[in-house]
Design an enzyme around this catalytic site. Sequence first.
Site, mmCIF file in Angstrom:
data_model
loop_
_atom_site.group_PDB
_atom_site.id
_atom_site.type_symbol
_atom_site.label_atom_id
_atom_site.label_comp_id
_atom_site.label_asym_id
_atom_site.label_seq_id
_atom_site.Cartn_x
_atom_site.Cartn_y
_atom_site.Cartn_z
ATOM 1 N N HIS A 297 0.855 -1.181 0.000
ATOM 2 C CA HIS A 297 0.000 0.000 0.000
ATOM 3 C C HIS A 297 0.895 1.237 0.000
ATOM 4 O O HIS A 297 1.722 1.408 0.904
ATOM 5 C CB HIS A 297 -0.893 0.044 1.236
ATOM 6 C CG HIS A 297 -1.930 -1.033 1.266
ATOM 7 N ND1 HIS A 297 -2.284 -1.704 2.423
ATOM 8 C CD2 HIS A 297 -2.698 -1.552 0.283
ATOM 9 C CE1 HIS A 297 -3.228 -2.586 2.145
ATOM 10 N NE2 HIS A 297 -3.486 -2.525 0.852
ATOM 11 N N LEU A 470 4.050 0.509 4.499
ATOM 12 C CA LEU A 470 4.818 -0.566 5.154
ATOM 13 C C LEU A 470 4.025 -1.864 5.237
ATOM 14 O O LEU A 470 3.995 -2.533 6.268
ATOM 15 C CB LEU A 470 5.280 -0.119 6.551
ATOM 16 C CG LEU A 470 6.158 1.140 6.568
ATOM 17 C CD1 LEU A 470 6.405 1.612 7.984
ATOM 18 C CD2 LEU A 470 7.482 0.893 5.850
ATOM 19 N N HIS A 471 3.413 -2.233 4.108
ATOM 20 C CA HIS A 471 2.627 -3.459 4.044
ATOM 21 C C HIS A 471 3.102 -4.388 2.929
ATOM 22 O O HIS A 471 2.293 -4.886 2.138
ATOM 23 C CB HIS A 471 1.149 -3.131 3.844
ATOM 24 C CG HIS A 471 0.573 -2.250 4.900
ATOM 25 N ND1 HIS A 471 -0.548 -1.461 4.691
ATOM 26 C CD2 HIS A 471 0.958 -2.038 6.190
ATOM 27 C CE1 HIS A 471 -0.824 -0.801 5.807
ATOM 28 N NE2 HIS A 471 0.077 -1.129 6.727
ATOM 29 N N PRO A 472 4.404 -4.677 2.804
ATOM 30 C CA PRO A 472 4.864 -5.570 1.741
ATOM 31 C C PRO A 472 4.316 -6.979 1.952
ATOM 32 O O PRO A 472 4.284 -7.490 3.070
ATOM 33 C CB PRO A 472 6.386 -5.533 1.880
ATOM 34 C CG PRO A 472 6.623 -5.192 3.315
ATOM 35 C CD PRO A 472 5.510 -4.253 3.691
#
Length: 586
Positions: A297, A470-472
């Site tokens: 995201h 920070l949603h890998p």
Amino acid sequence: MRDRYDYVIVGGGSAGSALANRLSADEGTSVLVLEAGRADFLADPLIHMPAALMFPSGNPLYDWAYETEPEPHMGGRRVPHARGKVLGGSSSINGMIFQRGNPGDFDTWASFDGMAAWDYTHCLPYFKRMETTIAGADAWRGGAGPLKLERGPADSPLFQAFFEATTQAGFARTDDVNGYRQEGFAPFDRNVYKGSRMSASRSYLRPVRDRKNLDVTTLAMVTGLRWQGTRVTGVDFVRGGRSRHSVDAGEVILCGGAFNSPQLLQLSGVGNPDVLGAAGVQTRVELPGVGENLQDHLEVYLQHTSLQPVSISPWLKKWKAPYIGAEWLFLNRGVGASNHFEGGGFIRTNDEVAYPNLMFHFLPIAVRYDGTAAEGKHGYQVHIGPMNSDVRGHVHIKNADPRTKPAILFNYLSTERDRREWVEVVRAARHILSQPAFAPFDGGEISPGPDVQTDQEIIDWVAKDAETALHPSCSAKMGTDEMAVVDPGSMRVHGTQGLRVVDASVFPTITNGNIYAPVMMVAEKAADLIAGNTPLAAEHPPVYRAKQGMPLYPQGDPRNDAWDARTEIPSALAAVRDAQPKGDAR
């Protein structure tokens, strides 16, 4: 440390902590957790004080500090990606926002071949098992799990204005974005309890550290897997950067996240032969999907100055830090006891999507994630970005050295749909922030500012200013197709024995919201699959559904009965569309 364990878990982050707890519950099962970072000492306020969340990012004591390759559609920018370098992983440094995602996310997962048992009705009982929802358990929420979740008060004048503005803009309120209805606005659940961060380590590992069959070793970087043919028999690791060790394992479970799990697979010869060959690694198991399908995201901050001194900006003054710390340490309250992401919501930016594609985090201060304030002024902001982008990237090793960070590329802004949704996202946020409820406070937009109006100007601003949320995820996806890496019924890596992956990398598609909660759900469900326990039975409470066409089950499938069949298209969407300048470049 023993010479052999039944399970060696590589990574003591979110998923690894949950797995260690559940698998070691059987006294006859030995479990070792190898964490490359350091311990999450209880005396460390930068981990455990919620308001200190901006300090670990970029700090080499807490953050592995990854960054992307130059992003071609963002002017060649390298986008930093903070990843937790301590026990608990990124749950020890993240924003503590607890969002499960939309039920439609998991029904989308179930639409892929072999994934039927990952629909919402089968995932719901695992969400409930892991939760203690302080606001109260019900048909949708748990009340006896390791994760204690407080709901943000969201009662300051700016939060009150925000919620009133969303109603004035034509959007709905909801009681609980993680319950019956995600779509709408409400106070948020947070991984905060009695003023402290509830990381995965603190919630799952710390209560069971005295189990004799569980060992946890920090500063232990796994450098390779040990093989007999296609069976993994153990791992090699370096302790403290110098001493080399090996340990045998009945099974090895990778929990390194969307970057490190595919990296270790590739270093061990599992992946696309072209990628491996370019890095000087011989192929052991050909799996072309390893490192592909990477998703995230991207987000921006829309910031306004406030005409009234009602934001928390004065608390950023350095001379106030000792008072904040003392009040938090001795009384478990005050500014330090909140992450300040206390409320927000989810909407659809167009009437083509079946469920929300935009998430709002409202913050009663104008500040960047690293703590940089907007010229010291009182202000407020919303964090926004598309939730279901069709952009796809990759994680590829550069060479055979495990100390070399992999090449990470997300391809942000690379598709027409993604760029179109970004324009819709910004316009929807402006529509809300321009409502009468903000009139007593609104001193003007400072980011992106009044000069950014046309579609192309919005895209250019996003390319220049956006940061990762920070949603890998999704880089070693579950499934049975030719690009799948992990078997959804066992979490085993296809073509191998004794090797599994459990973390955000196994998502087939990214979920709608912060990914910590679904990562923990995957770990809870995976623990049963790995241990051979009978999976929890599906649950079928009604769930709000805005449009026909969801969920993605065949006509007559009884799982469709779990869904509310109402159709609702917010009139606010028309207002957002009408506000769009004509003839913009796209």
